[in-house]
Design an enzyme around this catalytic site. Sequence first.
Site, mmCIF file in Angstrom:
data_model
loop_
_atom_site.group_PDB
_atom_site.id
_atom_site.type_symbol
_atom_site.label_atom_id
_atom_site.label_comp_id
_atom_site.label_asym_id
_atom_site.label_seq_id
_atom_site.Cartn_x
_atom_site.Cartn_y
_atom_site.Cartn_z
ATOM 1 N N GLU A 171 17.519 17.690 35.722
ATOM 2 C CA GLU A 171 16.105 17.313 35.790
ATOM 3 C C GLU A 171 15.611 16.507 34.595
ATOM 4 O O GLU A 171 14.417 16.279 34.433
ATOM 5 C CB GLU A 171 15.216 18.563 35.976
ATOM 6 N N TYR A 173 15.997 17.194 31.239
ATOM 7 C CA TYR A 173 15.666 17.919 30.006
ATOM 8 C C TYR A 173 16.718 17.632 28.917
ATOM 9 O O TYR A 173 17.615 16.800 29.100
ATOM 10 C CB TYR A 173 15.563 19.421 30.295
ATOM 11 N N ARG A 221 23.456 24.488 35.407
ATOM 12 C CA ARG A 221 22.725 23.655 36.383
ATOM 13 C C ARG A 221 23.049 22.209 36.089
ATOM 14 O O ARG A 221 22.525 21.613 35.131
ATOM 15 C CB ARG A 221 21.225 23.924 36.269
ATOM 16 N N HIS A 259 12.994 14.377 36.297
ATOM 17 C CA HIS A 259 11.567 14.428 36.653
ATOM 18 C C HIS A 259 10.923 13.046 36.663
ATOM 19 O O HIS A 259 9.948 12.818 37.352
ATOM 20 C CB HIS A 259 10.800 15.344 35.701
ATOM 21 N N ARG A 295 15.233 21.583 49.293
ATOM 22 C CA ARG A 295 14.824 21.498 50.712
ATOM 23 C C ARG A 295 15.747 22.288 51.650
ATOM 24 O O ARG A 295 16.008 21.875 52.779
ATOM 25 C CB ARG A 295 14.708 20.047 51.165
ATOM 26 N N GLN A 346 1.648 22.685 47.283
ATOM 27 C CA GLN A 346 0.235 22.824 46.941
ATOM 28 C C GLN A 346 -0.095 24.037 46.078
ATOM 29 O O GLN A 346 -0.900 23.935 45.167
ATOM 30 C CB GLN A 346 -0.563 22.934 48.230
HETATM 31 FE FE1 SF4 Z 1 6.585 26.088 50.035
HETATM 32 FE FE2 SF4 Z 1 4.075 25.088 50.041
HETATM 33 FE FE3 SF4 Z 1 4.562 27.704 49.706
HETATM 34 FE FE4 SF4 Z 1 5.170 25.989 47.768
HETATM 35 S S1 SF4 Z 1 3.138 26.438 48.541
HETATM 36 S S2 SF4 Z 1 6.422 27.681 48.512
HETATM 37 S S3 SF4 Z 1 5.889 24.281 48.956
HETATM 38 S S4 SF4 Z 1 4.969 26.499 51.531
#
Ligand code: SF4
Length: 678
Positions: A171, A173, A221, A259, A295, A346
């Site tokens: 990432e 660092y 990592r 990043h 993902r 979010q």
């Molecule tokens: Fe996943 Fe959105 Fe929950 Fe973060 S806030 S863990 S991205 S569903």
Amino acid sequence: MPSDNNYPHLFQPLALRGGVTLANRFMMGSMHTGLEARPDGMPRLAAFYAERARGGAALIVTGGFAPNDAGELGPHRAQMSTAEDAERHKVIPAAVHAAGDARIVLQILHSGRYGYHDRIVAPSPIKAAINPNTPRELTAAEVEQTIEDYVRAARLAQSAGYDGVEIMASEGYLINEFIAQQTNQRDDVWGGSFENRIRFPLEIVRRTRAATGEAFIIVYRISVLDLVEGGLTGEEIVTLAQAVEAAGASLLNSGIGWHEARIPTIAQAVPRGAFAWATGRVKAAVNIPIVASNRINAPEIAEDILARGDADMVSLARAMLADEAFANKARAGDRAAINICIACNQACLDHYFIGQSVSCVVNPRAGRETRLAFVPAARRKSIAVVGGGPAGLSCAAIAAERGHAVTLYEQADELGGQFNLARKIPGKSEFAESVAYYAERLKRAGVKLKLGGKAEAAELAGYDEVVLATGIEPRRPAIPGIEHPKVVGYVDVLSGRAQVGRNVVIIGAGGIGFDVAVYLLEKDGRSPLESAAFNAHWGIQDDLKTAGGLAPGGIPPGHPGLRITMLKRSSGPFGATLGRTTGWVHRAELARNGVKMVKGVEYRRIDDAGITIAVDGAEQTLAADTIILCAGQDPRRELAAGLQAGGPPVHLIGGAKEAGELDAKRAMLEGAQLAAAL
Ligand code: SF4
Ligand code: NAP
């Protein structure tokens, strides 16, 4: 009845060096929770990780802790550098070990030039594009001392009861900064040749192994794909991985992209499991196990990665925030019960970056384990929840699970509300998972559904409590000519009811304005849903012959068949209200497709010619065959007025309560909080 056969590879034990065996192939990957530096953080983290251990994760990695002062990420202290630190941490491994057979390792993270404070250091004094501060160059003696600080952190972690450490070397660092020529221009034994540049991480691993013994888990990592100019080639990554193995690591974990990379690596736009190929390249060249990450949010994706031989283990970080019992549910073959992470960032990453502790949009209890309790109701009440969008779904499910008799009214024929629109946006199809998950949860909790009809006030009067989660009404601004047939609403566009021409003006540039623009640009199948298409879309060279895996021509331009102009009245930057860690992806998409943006606009009129606006008093007419309204929303709560005083208590949540700044995060949290209190 457990049925490991649903996902046969995921539930095999995994042997590591030193006689350590992990129970299965699920790692909960490291994520900063925002609790690391808080005075009450340790007990809250203990509860948070213990729930994930009970939920079936075999190996948990904590958020990052700095080995020394210069390595801090931010202004608040989150270190493992003193005996007092180790003492405070003890509750975490103790809670995890008491919860079952999971192991937990502490991540040691030195931020290098990415730290947000004035003491940052790096191999060379080169500023990162994403940080206003320039780092100070480490002296040779300080490099030696920093290695010893990593070793001290590992020994302290061991004394605190951790089963091992993860050495964060991806990432972008400090460790990456030593390895990449771009950021390391030293001419001593720590710089110059590749061999010299990888000496720093190898010494950390070698000395940590010597100090902690064979049975201590050392996860390294490794950045299997840098995605920055001057990053490593595939050959260099493999050489590094082999050297790390020889230096004594137990397990490699994959990091994707620095990043500062301008290619999304974890946002919704990234297909599921998109980077497993980069892990697979390294796996083929080493003998220790390697973990795939990024993902991986569904058990079938995880199983496929292992079955294909791309990795030995999978890392789920956000996915285990969204569902702490992910692994156990997969083991039971109960896929429908898994609350899938929708990669919105979010309530997790976006929170972290503004200094708030992390939670999860679809699981508001995450990070609030000690504060939001859903206990059985003292008295079973009859509760009407009106509205089957995010707020109503969250409230109805939890209230019913607490023992109440819940009836959910939804005017449409299906549950989901705004999520059903969101899922139409290219790259946002994950919202369908949340609707399916909550629908299943309602069914299991015995919620009575009344779909396809309006709830009447008279009918609601007979309940003990009424919850109005009736959502929002799109706003129709009072612009002369707004009734012109070329004006359509975003709901009509996203639901496919409106015909959209090739010359489009969008009124409003909030989250929905951006979403509609992306929808128009990509709805015809140009959205990269597969890993190979994603790589082509973002200019990733998957043979990794070039530095950092970047294609020589950079990110290819778009080829839009339509012209889009976005308008707003305010004068701030476009996209400022989008998610902190995802907004840039939308802005990049629109920029590459030549979307025009005009701010400081006064709307004058709409007619056959298009839309006439004024900017700084100067009028102009923008030709348009379609004008799409994305001008925000107002609360929809006419039912509240119809419910008589003296009737059941009425509660407003979500958009019905407050439409401005509404998002799914607030809606689902309000639903959960109300359900906990009813
Ligand atoms: Fe996943 Fe959105 Fe929950 Fe973060 S806030 S863990 S991205 S569903
Ligand atoms: P929003 O973010 O409030 O944006 C509304 C837009 O309409 C603004 O650009 C505003 O700009 C304009 N506007 C407001 N009143 C207007 C009026 N009377 N006449 C003309 N223009 C007007 O609302 P939204 O885009 O509908 O999004 C709703 C919520 O969902 C937001 O909280 C948003 O964050 C969230 N969401 C987020 C995303 C994302 O982050 N990707 C995606 C979808 C939705 P001016 O006032 O400057 O004209």
